[in-house]
Design an enzyme around this catalytic site. Sequence first.
Site, short mmCIF file in Angstrom:
data_model
loop_
_atom_site.label_atom_id
_atom_site.label_comp_id
_atom_site.label_asym_id
_atom_site.label_seq_id
_atom_site.Cartn_x
_atom_site.Cartn_y
_atom_site.Cartn_z
N GLU A 157 0.82 -1.39 -0.18
CA GLU A 157 -0.10 -0.01 -0.07
C GLU A 157 0.78 1.19 0.11
O GLU A 157 0.69 2.26 -0.72
CB GLU A 157 -0.81 -0.02 1.23
CG GLU A 157 -2.13 -0.78 0.98
CD GLU A 157 -1.84 -2.34 1.21
OE1 GLU A 157 -0.66 -2.68 1.56
OE2 GLU A 157 -2.82 -3.21 1.11
N HIS A 189 -10.53 -6.89 8.75
CA HIS A 189 -11.04 -6.30 7.44
C HIS A 189 -12.37 -5.62 7.84
O HIS A 189 -13.11 -5.20 6.86
CB HIS A 189 -11.37 -7.48 6.46
CG HIS A 189 -10.20 -8.26 6.24
ND1 HIS A 189 -9.36 -9.07 7.18
CD2 HIS A 189 -9.23 -8.21 5.27
CE1 HIS A 189 -8.24 -9.46 6.39
NE2 HIS A 189 -8.22 -9.30 5.20
#
Lengths: 81, 424, 334
Positions: free
Chosen positions: C67, C136
């Site tokens: 990321e 998540h």
Amino acid sequence: MSEEQIKHVIFKILRRIAPESDPSRLAPDENIRRALDIDSFDALNFFIHLHEELGVNIPESDYGQLNTLSEMLDYLSVHIG
Amino acid sequence: MPGLGADMVTGALVEWKVKPGDRVKRGDIIAVVDTDKAAIEIEVFEDGIVEDLRVQPGQTVPVGTVMAIIRTEAVPFAAEIAAAKEEKVLVEGTRKIMEIEAPPLAEVVIPSRQPLAGRAGRIKASPYARRLAAEHSIDLGALRGTGPQGEIYASDVESAVSAAGQESSKEAGGAPTEEPVPLVTKEKLPPTSPIAGKPAATDYQAAIRRAIAAAMARSNREIPHYYLQTRIDMSRTLHWLESENLKRSIKERILLAVPLIKAVALALGEVPELNGYWIDDRHQVQESINIGFAISLRQGGLITPAILGPDLMSVDELMEALKDLITRTRAGRLRSSEMTEATITVTSLGDFGVETVYGVIYPPQVALVGFGKVMEQPWAENGLLGARPVVTATLAGDHRATDGRRGAQFLDALNRRLQEPSKL
Amino acid sequence: MSNGMEHMRKLTYREAVREAMRDALRKDERVFLMGEDVGRYGGCFAVSKGLIEEFGPERIRDTPLCESTFVGAGIGAALGGMRPIVEIMTVNFSLLAADQILNNTATYLHMSGGLFNVPLIIRMATGGGRQLAAQHSHCLSGWYAHIPGIKVLTPATVEDARGMLWTALDDPDPVLIFENSGLYNMEGFLPIDAGPVDIDSARVRRAGKDLTIISYSASLFKALDAAETLSKEGIEAEVIDLRTLRPLDERTFLDSAARTHRVLIVDEGWRSGSISAEVSARIMEKAFFELDAAVERICSAEVPMPYAKHLEEAALPRMEKIIEVVRKMVRSHG
């Protein structure tokens, strides 16, 4: 009229004007208006009652000579006819 | 039950001065009502015949409750129209003291889990409830909250407002929507009729303090005050007073308050802007001059009932009126009009040795005139220094309604009036 | 007879986001999409499905699972004049790029003395409810709303999913768009010619007079459902969709608080230090004397999101809880 009698009348009038107070506890040289929280309307009533009871007509100009119990007794003993 | 103060929520009937069948005319005293602050004589607004008394002495009812039905001349007795089909006729033709019946207190208030007495100390009210109460001059201390712990919510204030609103809506047309109310802050006198139990003096004191708190907090919150003061040479007035009083027996003697009040009233004639109210964001100048005069009470506190129309009275009439007013104030016997119609307040603290008074305006009035003690002071005039009896006169003005220039004109007029005492 | 529906079409939130991207890719050749599995796989949530076929791998770029790298590349592209749309699979993974977002994206304009704008879009899925467990499922949009220098959008409706992207691309500064993964399958109606919408105002989604429920993203629909139920009991709740968490459109909710005097905030984020705390504080600061009750909040339980379905449901704001709290707030004092 004896000083005692005059005092009695003064106390009676003061009790009517200031019902919660005990004028007999006033010291002879204590300022009555201050001690009993007397305003000008109360003072006028006091002199009206004094006139009714004792027949003395106190001119406004003499109010200044009547601040304490002993001053009143002196003044009144002279002026009561 | 008339609202005798913006902060009044309920009132207790002490006694009826009339009975059914009595003929009454406007201005008659028909009842005595005990508020949180004082026993007040209630005047009637209509000519008519008392038809029904609906509240019993000793009963406490919310402001707005119908207390009596007074039949005006055009309407037949209820008995006579009992046969008539429509009750509407009675309702429409009968002048009620209140137009709308408020529900009894018990229906308005849902009892809180906690007894009122246990709610000592801080009043728990929501911010919105506080704002509403301030806007409508409702005393939160007199309300009972319906929250689980007795908290006061907006709905509780709204109930009180609507009860009070019913009262003010009945006032004759043209009258201000918000009733001017004199500052009533005296110790409440014990009820003269057998109202259950005699509340402790501390309750009265607390109620008085709350009344003062509500009115004065509102004043300082809402009114942008400006202050002006001027020293006035009192030698002419005092000399005049002395010579007037020499002519009079002790009983008829005039107090200094009389020329002061009269001079204020005449000065207001010249500067009428200071005589009136600020209501609904609007300056409402009043035609008639009613001077609320601050009268202190031996028990503590003060009350400012109105002297109605002093500008139209002679000094002797004014002295009589003042004497009567002070006597009745101290006896707890004021009339409702005296409690509600003051257009300006005058306070004189000279008796207590005060030199200058900076007053807090009694809302919705727009001005307060203060006098201190008359004191001998150095005074220069025409290049010469002398000693004169001097009083300091102050004006507290509502800057929304008037500006300093107007206030200055008033103090100037007041000074001129006091230099010509024989014209008072 | 016309009911206006002939000009409407039905589509899912997922399709609305895809259409917004397709529209942007067509209108402006500087626009490109990059992220993990956005190309050949069509996106982890199938949002970008079909775009690589239409626009090619130059403009729909798959990235390594890193990321900080691809967000950094996005910043560079934006500084170089492009209009990148960077997709981060879920908000939890955005933390790996936190330095790029917080220290770089949000500060460049300031650090460059006003010379370098960063017209970067970062889209990410957020929120719980799909049994994806504690790594998540979190809702961190309010957490990002803490940071000056970026805008934080939380489209809840199909219309906003369709319309916010273009306006965000027009913005010269970085914009984060949080798409609640639970909303992707939600269907809604959209005008055939639906286009850009503003990104700086909240909306009253339902008018009411008794209480205001302030929410955003997926929780909005729980609030609206609760309001429907409450309406049958005679309680009319006003429901506000914040839409944008930074900058906050406080005028809309302060005005509403002034109408209803009671406010409940429903926030999928954790309670402590949340956007609901910020909204509550602003109401207290700026509408104190409108409040007839303390501002209440329903937030997610302050635990890592449980995996078990019943526990996850219990941890998230629930419609039943909203109804219960509203009843208490409106009726507690009769």
